[in-house]
Enzyme design. Structure first.
Site, PDB file in Angstrom:
ATOM      1  N   HIS A  91       9.562  -7.629  -3.406  1.00 17.25           N
ATOM      2  CA  HIS A  91      10.820  -8.507  -3.015  1.00 17.25           C
ATOM      3  C   HIS A  91      10.786  -9.723  -3.288  1.00 17.25           C
ATOM      4  O   HIS A  91      11.697 -10.559  -3.613  1.00 17.25           O
ATOM      5  CB  HIS A  91      11.481  -7.908  -1.841  1.00 17.25           C
ATOM      6  CG  HIS A  91      10.920  -8.431  -0.557  1.00 17.25           C
ATOM      7  ND1 HIS A  91       9.937  -7.222   0.082  1.00 17.25           N
ATOM      8  CD2 HIS A  91      10.548  -9.435  -0.008  1.00 17.25           C
ATOM      9  CE1 HIS A  91       9.505  -7.872   0.993  1.00 17.25           C
ATOM     10  NE2 HIS A  91       9.495  -9.192   1.136  1.00 17.25           N
ATOM     11  N   ASP A 139       0.806  -1.162  -0.005  1.00 20.32           N
ATOM     12  CA  ASP A 139      -0.153   0.016   0.132  1.00 20.32           C
ATOM     13  C   ASP A 139       0.928   1.155  -0.025  1.00 20.32           C
ATOM     14  O   ASP A 139       0.027   2.144   0.262  1.00 20.32           O
ATOM     15  CB  ASP A 139      -1.161  -0.033   1.237  1.00 20.32           C
ATOM     16  CG  ASP A 139      -2.275  -0.714   0.913  1.00 20.32           C
ATOM     17  OD1 ASP A 139      -2.296  -0.991  -0.263  1.00 20.32           O
ATOM     18  OD2 ASP A 139      -2.831  -1.073   1.789  1.00 20.32           O
ATOM     19  N   LYS A 176       3.446   1.011  -4.865  1.00 15.35           N
ATOM     20  CA  LYS A 176       4.367   0.546  -5.990  1.00 15.35           C
ATOM     21  C   LYS A 176       3.643   0.490  -7.385  1.00 15.35           C
ATOM     22  O   LYS A 176       4.102   0.756  -8.071  1.00 15.35           O
ATOM     23  CB  LYS A 176       4.852  -1.043  -5.405  1.00 15.35           C
ATOM     24  CG  LYS A 176       5.730  -0.918  -3.980  1.00 15.35           C
ATOM     25  CD  LYS A 176       6.114  -2.245  -3.911  1.00 15.35           C
ATOM     26  CE  LYS A 176       4.967  -3.271  -3.576  1.00 15.35           C
ATOM     27  NZ  LYS A 176       4.425  -2.696  -2.121  1.00 15.35           N
ATOM     28  N   THR A 177       2.266  -0.239  -7.226  1.00  8.91           N
ATOM     29  CA  THR A 177       1.572  -0.536  -8.381  1.00  8.91           C
ATOM     30  C   THR A 177       1.157   0.932  -8.942  1.00  8.91           C
ATOM     31  O   THR A 177       1.296   1.233 -10.222  1.00  8.91           O
ATOM     32  CB  THR A 177       0.514  -1.214  -8.383  1.00  8.91           C
ATOM     33  OG1 THR A 177       0.735  -2.340  -7.189  1.00  8.91           O
ATOM     34  CG2 THR A 177      -0.362  -1.788  -9.539  1.00  8.91           C
TER      35      THR A 177
HETATM   36  P1  GDP Z   1       1.275  -1.132  -3.530  1.00  3.78           P
HETATM   37  O1  GDP Z   1       0.612  -2.160  -2.749  1.00  3.78           O
HETATM   38  O2  GDP Z   1       2.498  -0.699  -3.015  1.00  3.78           O
HETATM   39  O3  GDP Z   1       1.300  -1.672  -4.853  1.00  3.78           O
HETATM   40  O4  GDP Z   1       0.279   0.212  -3.373  1.00  3.78           O
HETATM   41  P2  GDP Z   1      -0.797   0.755  -4.382  1.00  3.78           P
HETATM   42  O5  GDP Z   1      -0.161   1.344  -5.775  1.00  3.78           O
HETATM   43  O6  GDP Z   1      -1.757  -0.261  -4.620  1.00  3.78           O
HETATM   44  O7  GDP Z   1      -1.261   1.917  -3.883  1.00  3.78           O
HETATM   45  C1  GDP Z   1      -2.010   1.728  -2.494  1.00  3.78           C
HETATM   46  C2  GDP Z   1      -3.107   3.001  -2.077  1.00  3.78           C
HETATM   47  O8  GDP Z   1      -2.336   4.245  -2.089  1.00  3.78           O
HETATM   48  C3  GDP Z   1      -3.968   3.178  -3.471  1.00  3.78           C
HETATM   49  O9  GDP Z   1      -5.419   3.464  -2.973  1.00  3.78           O
HETATM   50  C4  GDP Z   1      -3.368   4.158  -4.112  1.00  3.78           C
HETATM   51  O10 GDP Z   1      -4.266   5.146  -4.825  1.00  3.78           O
HETATM   52  C5  GDP Z   1      -2.851   5.141  -2.972  1.00  3.78           C
HETATM   53  N1  GDP Z   1      -1.631   5.834  -3.556  1.00  3.78           N
HETATM   54  C6  GDP Z   1      -0.803   5.472  -4.196  1.00  3.78           C
HETATM   55  N2  GDP Z   1       0.238   6.410  -4.394  1.00  3.78           N
HETATM   56  C7  GDP Z   1      -0.291   7.559  -3.857  1.00  3.78           C
HETATM   57  C8  GDP Z   1      -0.006   9.016  -3.907  1.00  3.78           C
HETATM   58  O11 GDP Z   1       1.211   9.489  -4.250  1.00  3.78           O
HETATM   59  N3  GDP Z   1      -0.589   9.851  -3.285  1.00  3.78           N
HETATM   60  C9  GDP Z   1      -1.819   9.688  -2.641  1.00  3.78           C
HETATM   61  N4  GDP Z   1      -2.476  10.403  -1.911  1.00  3.78           N
HETATM   62  N5  GDP Z   1      -2.202   7.984  -2.583  1.00  3.78           N
HETATM   63  C10 GDP Z   1      -1.392   7.272  -3.253  1.00  3.78           C
END
Ligand code: GDP
Length: 476
Positions: free
Chosen positions: A136, A89, A92-93
């Site tokens: 990872h 969260d 990354k994606t």
């Molecule tokens: P992952 O699990 O690392 O791949 O995380 P995700 O890309 O799925 O992002 C998790 C949550 O964080 C999602 O609801 C995204 O919309 C939110 N999110 C990701 N990047 C940002 C950002 O730069 N700003 C904000 N406010 N939310 C973000």
């Protein structure tokens, strides 16, 4: 050029016990399955009136056997290959999507985005290849299979959340692989974002920003609002430039299978990352243990390609079977390719039967044989306090100059990713008041990774000490 006592005995027509006795008289204690070096073997054999001959063996199932080294003048810069890691969260994606979309919009649109496991973006006349499977787990699973794919790791840390357990895991996995880390401080658009705190927290793990005298690059970004993306890409190119990544496009291609699956209509479909040489449509190749001929080759936007130079990810069809992610591939003449694929399949079966594993019982033998200088340990415990107590106790152990190196330590159950890291870094896993989950247990059993579980700290310490001294009682 080492040989086990058993093999030496067989080849010399001697009894292994005779050799062991002779070595004992020479002051070396060995077991029958232990390897000794050429000089020692020659010395022993000379006592039996046999002259030893050094044998140069080429393993014809290894691609290295077919690879001549590139002349420096044939090498040209190649794009870096990047993996994005970080806590769940933290974005990354979203970051991978943001990079892909800003760059694809910047180039003229053509084709539809295909998820093939990796994509390439252009920045001026330079390119960067991103692996599309963040985290990872995939990274270390590849490494466990011997594939070195990633040149740079982008560590995503959410500015409103800071360093979390998987952030630390990602750092340890990248460090174990010797891959440089760039920190993307994400979610800086959020009102509660505290980028300075992230920097502060990361100093504890040796990631120190340049303005504080370190050499880690930090880039504030918002993946969601697409801010800071261009800066991040520039920094990736900068860090990559320091590594002087080069390849020779004028040779037959060699690389790694990133993904592979069986498609109902098209047969085996594999995403290949070309690491050296140029892959062409029609090329015959071996991927893992599979023979194939490149029938179709497309890029990450589904466009057909005739040629793929180094660092290009491509989706190909035409393999006779489905290779495994992390398998190496290489181009050959057709006849050769068929023969090598067959030999490799046989070799893999043999290897699976006789995999050498690191466990606490053979640690001492391997130390004696000079194969190990330190023992790598992955540490998992139920609470943070135990992790730290165990870590410092283990790191204090020293037996005859041999030390314990904690590759990774964390709170929680032993997972598949821990087992993969253990495989990749030849480590033993120690669990304190935790157990492996079902997947981890299966993988450890299959790959023969040693997992030791304890409920009392000093028992763990004592057992490691005994292992280092060669005094461990085998468990049956
Ligand atoms: P992952 O699990 O690392 O791949 O995380 P995700 O890309 O799925 O992002 C998790 C949550 O964080 C999602 O609801 C995204 O919309 C939110 N999110 C990701 N990047 C940002 C950002 O730069 N700003 C904000 N406010 N939310 C973000």
């Amino acid at each position: 050029d080492r040989i086990t006592v058993a093999e030496l005995a067989e080849r010399a027509g001697l009894e292994a016990s005779e050799i062991i006795k002779k070595l004992f008289l020479l002051g070396t204690v060995v077991t029958i399955n232990q390897e000794i070096d050429f000089d020692t073997a020659a010395l022993v054999l000379s006592d039996f009136g046999i002259e030893a001959e050094r044998e140069t063996r080429v393993d014809v199932t290894e691609f290295e056997a077919y690879e001549d080294e590139d002349a420096p003048e044939d090498l040209v810069p190649r794009p870096p290959v990047v993996t994005v890691m970080g806590h769940v969260d933290h974005g990354k994606t979203t970051l991978l999507d943001a990079i892909r979309q800003t760059r694809v919009a910047a180039q003229e649109a053509g084709g539809i985005t295909q998820h093939i496991g990796a994509y390439q973006v252009e920045i001026g006349d330079r390119k960067i290849t991103f692996l599309d499977t963040p985290g990872h787990e995939a990274f270390t699973a590849m490494r466990a299979r011997g594939a070195k794919v990633t040149d740079v790791v982008v560590l995503v840390v959410a500015a409103d959340d800071g360093v979390m357990p998987q952030t630390v895991e990602a750092i340890d996995h990248a460090k174990a692989a010797g891959v440089p880390i760039i920190v993307a401080i994400n979610k800086i658009d959020k009102p509660d974002a505290r980028p300075e705190r992230v920097k502060q927290e990361l100093t504890e793990y040796g990631l120190i920003p340049e303005e504080w005298g370190g050499d880690t690059v930090f880039v504030p970004v918002s993946a969601l609002k697409r801010q800071g993306i261009d800066e991040l890409l520039e920094m990736i190119l900068l860090v990559a430039e320091l590594r002087e990544l080069k390849a020779n496009p004028n040779r037959r291609a060699r690389g790694v299978v990133l993904e592979a699956r069986l498609d109902r209509g098209r047969g085996p479909v594999a995403t290949l990352l070309v690491q050296n040489g140029t892959l062409r449509q029609g090329d015959a190749l071996v991927a893992g243990t599979m023979f194939g001929r490149v029938r179709t080759m497309t890029d990450d936007r589904g466009r057909p390609l005739k040629e793929a130079p180094p660092s290009t990810p491509v989706e190909v069809t035409g393999l006779e079977g489905v290779p495994e992610a992390g398998d190496a591939f290489m181009v050959f003449e057709e006849e050769e390719a068929r023969a090598i694929a067959k030999a490799r399949a046989e070799r893999r079966r043999e290897r699976e039967l006789a995999r050498t594993r690191i466990d606490l019982e053979n640690v001492f033998d391997r130390l004696q044989a000079g194969e190990l200088k330190e023992i790598n340990v992955i540490l998992k415990a139920d609470v943070h306090g135990s992790v730290e107590a165990l870590r410092s106790a283990l790191e204090r152990i020293q037996v005859d100059g041999v030390r314990v190196n904690v590759v990774h330590a964390g709170v929680g159950a032993i997972t598949e990713s821990d087992v993969n890291l253990a495989l990749a870094s030849h480590a033993v896993i120690i669990g304190f008041n935790v157990r492996p989950d079902a997947n981890a247990r299966q993988l450890a059993e299959r790959e023969k990774v040693d997992i030791r579980l304890y409920r009392v700290i000093y028992e763990a310490i004592e057992e490691i000490e005994r292992a280092l001294k060669g005094m461990l009682e085998p468990v049956y």
